[in-house]
Each structure stands twice: as structure tokens, then as C-alpha cells.
Motif scaffolding. Structure first.
Motif, short mmCIF file in Angstrom:
data_model
loop_
_atom_site.label_atom_id
_atom_site.label_comp_id
_atom_site.label_asym_id
_atom_site.label_seq_id
_atom_site.Cartn_x
_atom_site.Cartn_y
_atom_site.Cartn_z
N GLN A 61 -54.19 -55.91 3.37
CA GLN A 61 -53.86 -56.57 2.18
C GLN A 61 -52.36 -56.58 2.08
N VAL A 62 -51.85 -57.90 2.00
CA VAL A 62 -50.47 -58.36 2.13
C VAL A 62 -50.14 -59.14 0.98
N ARG A 63 -48.77 -58.71 0.31
CA ARG A 63 -48.15 -59.02 -0.80
C ARG A 63 -47.02 -59.78 -0.32
N LEU A 64 -46.83 -61.34 0.05
CA LEU A 64 -45.41 -61.94 0.45
C LEU A 64 -44.47 -62.28 -0.82
N GLN A 65 -43.46 -61.85 -0.86
CA GLN A 65 -42.28 -62.15 -1.79
C GLN A 65 -41.67 -63.37 -1.30
N ILE A 66 -41.53 -64.54 -1.74
CA ILE A 66 -41.22 -65.72 -0.91
C ILE A 66 -40.02 -66.06 -1.82
N TRP A 67 -38.98 -66.06 -1.34
CA TRP A 67 -37.32 -66.47 -1.89
C TRP A 67 -37.08 -67.79 -1.43
N ASP A 68 -37.08 -68.80 -2.27
CA ASP A 68 -36.69 -70.14 -1.76
C ASP A 68 -35.38 -70.46 -2.40
N THR A 69 -34.49 -70.57 -1.44
CA THR A 69 -33.11 -70.45 -1.87
C THR A 69 -32.59 -71.81 -1.91
N ALA A 70 -31.49 -72.20 -2.78
CA ALA A 70 -30.80 -73.47 -2.88
C ALA A 70 -30.17 -73.87 -1.52
N GLY A 71 -30.12 -75.22 -1.42
CA GLY A 71 -29.38 -75.72 -0.08
C GLY A 71 -28.24 -76.39 -0.20
N GLN A 72 -27.61 -76.63 -1.65
CA GLN A 72 -26.49 -77.07 -1.84
C GLN A 72 -25.30 -76.15 -1.41
N GLU A 73 -24.25 -76.81 -0.75
CA GLU A 73 -22.94 -76.14 -0.23
C GLU A 73 -22.54 -75.00 -1.11
N ARG A 74 -22.39 -75.61 -2.73
CA ARG A 74 -21.87 -74.65 -3.77
C ARG A 74 -22.66 -73.35 -3.88
N PHE A 75 -23.78 -73.42 -3.30
CA PHE A 75 -24.54 -72.20 -3.46
C PHE A 75 -24.59 -71.39 -2.03
N ARG A 76 -24.00 -71.91 -0.99
CA ARG A 76 -24.09 -71.08 0.15
C ARG A 76 -23.49 -69.82 0.25
N ALA A 77 -22.47 -69.53 -0.62
CA ALA A 77 -21.88 -68.02 -0.54
C ALA A 77 -22.99 -67.08 -1.32
N MET A 78 -24.09 -67.57 -2.01
CA MET A 78 -24.96 -66.57 -2.70
C MET A 78 -25.97 -66.25 -1.91
N ALA A 79 -26.23 -67.10 -0.80
CA ALA A 79 -27.37 -66.90 0.07
C ALA A 79 -27.47 -65.52 0.51
N PRO A 80 -26.41 -64.72 1.02
CA PRO A 80 -26.65 -63.41 1.62
C PRO A 80 -27.47 -62.33 0.65
N MET A 81 -27.37 -62.60 -0.82
CA MET A 81 -28.06 -61.64 -1.70
C MET A 81 -29.36 -62.07 -1.85
N TYR A 82 -29.88 -63.20 -1.19
CA TYR A 82 -31.33 -63.38 -1.32
C TYR A 82 -31.99 -63.10 0.04
N TYR A 83 -31.24 -63.32 1.09
CA TYR A 83 -32.16 -62.92 2.52
C TYR A 83 -31.71 -61.41 3.03
N ARG A 84 -30.85 -60.63 2.09
CA ARG A 84 -30.68 -59.40 2.48
C ARG A 84 -32.02 -58.44 2.10
N GLY A 85 -32.38 -57.87 3.25
CA GLY A 85 -33.68 -57.12 3.17
C GLY A 85 -34.87 -58.09 3.65
N ALA A 86 -34.86 -59.10 3.95
CA ALA A 86 -35.71 -59.92 4.30
C ALA A 86 -36.35 -59.59 5.53
N HIS A 87 -37.85 -59.68 5.77
CA HIS A 87 -38.41 -59.11 6.98
C HIS A 87 -38.97 -60.66 7.76
N ALA A 88 -38.50 -61.35 7.18
CA ALA A 88 -38.92 -63.06 7.75
C ALA A 88 -38.20 -64.15 7.11
N ALA A 89 -37.75 -65.17 8.01
CA ALA A 89 -36.96 -66.25 7.71
C ALA A 89 -37.59 -67.39 8.01
#
Length: 211
Positions: A61-89
Motif C-alpha cells: 500500500q503506497v501513498r505518493l506525495q506529489i510536489w508540482d513545482t513552479a518552473g518560472q525563473e523567479r521561483f527557482r530559488a524556492m525549489a530546494p525546499m520542495y525537493y528536499r527529502g524527495a525519494h524520486a524526481a
């Protein structure tokens, strides 16, 4: 990765992050998978959106937490807080845009620099429905990139979020099987270069400013 066994079987909770340039269809891919729908008028993601999906794969039984991040350059600096702790990209590019494919390099380098080597990475070319007359990125180029830059430790898919015929379901099923095999020491599924899951829960998007 949260994984355990009990008297009702194996359970796994895993975080999956979706990365790529703006306009490549990251949100459309996620919505197609979770909600089985597509909208031509979807708006750009601000920060990140979060969805969950429950499914049963290989008796787990699997529960996926799927984080869809913004692609705009102005949000690029925020990306690490979303992919931190990820098991897959899942790295998404637009097969009709050479620029979006080239931009993927920055995400790969960032993940290599900040994430563990055991991160599961899939490369996904979206907008396959436009391939006949608008393709700019041959699938062979993506496969070559996966072999050269990621040493072949990457699965490659081409999909159409607009006219999906099951390939997005296959993509997430394969991804989930890979996560389950790693969590419980099972034989991994065959790697996929281009050449059953049971849905239990769907949730609407929830906007978030942190993970």
C-alpha cells in the motif's frame, strides 16, 4: 522513505517532486495521473502544488506525495525546499522545445549537488501529441543524455498529458514499483527507455508555500 510491515501488509510513503521549465506541462501530467483530466487553460504554478495518490503495487500500500513545482525563473530559488527529502524526481521537458530540454541540465546538476545518489530520477518528454510536425527533441537524444549524464540510471518516457493513452499511468506505476523495490529490498523492475496500479484516493490540489 517511510516504509514498514505489519499484519495488514507492507506500507510505503514516498515524496515525488516534479521539476522542469515553465510551460512544459508539469501540472497537466500530474492532473492527468491523479484526476484523469486535462485542461487547456491551466495556469502557471506559483511556488508549488501538492497532491497525494494512494495505490497498491506489488501487494504494498503506497501513498505518493506529489510536489508540482513552479518552473518560472523567479521561483527557482524556492525549489530546494520542495525537493528536499524527495525519494524520486520526475524531470519534464517539452519535446517541441529544444530550450526546455537544455534547461533540464540545470535541474540535473542541482539534484546531483544537493540530493543523495539513491534518488530515483525519471526523464519525461511531454506533448507527444505534437510530435508529428513540431518535435524538436528526438527520443534518441534524450536516451543518450540519460546514458551520458546519469550513467543510464534513469528511465525515459514520452507522454501526452492532453491525449493520454495510458503512458502516464505506466510512468507512475513504474516509478512506484522502483520505490517499493528499493524500500523492501526487492528485485527492481526493468529499466525503461522509450521503445496495475489500483487507485484508492484522489485529492484536489492544495497550494503551499513550504514543504
Amino acid at each position: 522513505m517511510y516504509a514498514h510491515q505489519n499484519n495488514v501488509g507492507e506500507r510505503l510513503e514516498a515524496k515525488v517532486v516534479i521539476l522542469g521549465s515553465t510551460g512544459v506541462g508539469k501540472t497537466s501530467v500530474v492532473v492527468r495521473y491523479v484526476q484523469k483530466s486535462f485542461s487547456q487553460s491551466s495556469t502557471s504554478t506559483i511556488g508549488a502544488s501538492f497532491m497525494t495518490k494512494k495505490l497498491t503495487v506489488d501487494d504494498c500500500q503506497v501513498r505518493l506525495q506529489i510536489w508540482d513545482t513552479a518552473g518560472q525563473e523567479r521561483f527557482r530559488a524556492m525549489a530546494p525546499m520542495y525537493y528536499r527529502g524527495a525519494h524520486a524526481a520526475i524531470l519534464v521537458y517539452d519535446i517541441t522545445s529544444e530550450e526546455s530540454f537544455t534547461d533540464m541540465n540545470a535541474w540535473v546538476e542541482e539534484l546531483k549537488k544537493n540530493m543523495d545518489d539513491d534518488l530515483v530520477i525519471f526523464i519525461v518528454g511531454n506533448k507527444l501529441d505534437l510530435a508529428a510536425d513540431q518535435r524538436e527533441v528526438p527520443i534518441e537524444k534524450t536516451e543518450d543524455y540519460a546514458m551520458r549524464v546519469l550513467d543510464g540510471n534513469c528511465d525515459v518516457y514520452e507522454v501526452s498529458a492532453k491525449e493520454d493513452d495510458g503512458e502516464i499511468e505506466d510512468l507512475f506505476l513504474h516509478l512506484t514499483q522502483t520505490l517499493v523495490s528499493r524500500a523492501f529490498g526487492r528485485e527492481p523492475p526493468p529499466r525503461r527507455l522509450q521503445s496495475i496500479c489500483v487507485m484508492e484516493e484522489e485529492q484536489p490540489f492544495s497550494r503551499s508555500s513550504c514543504c
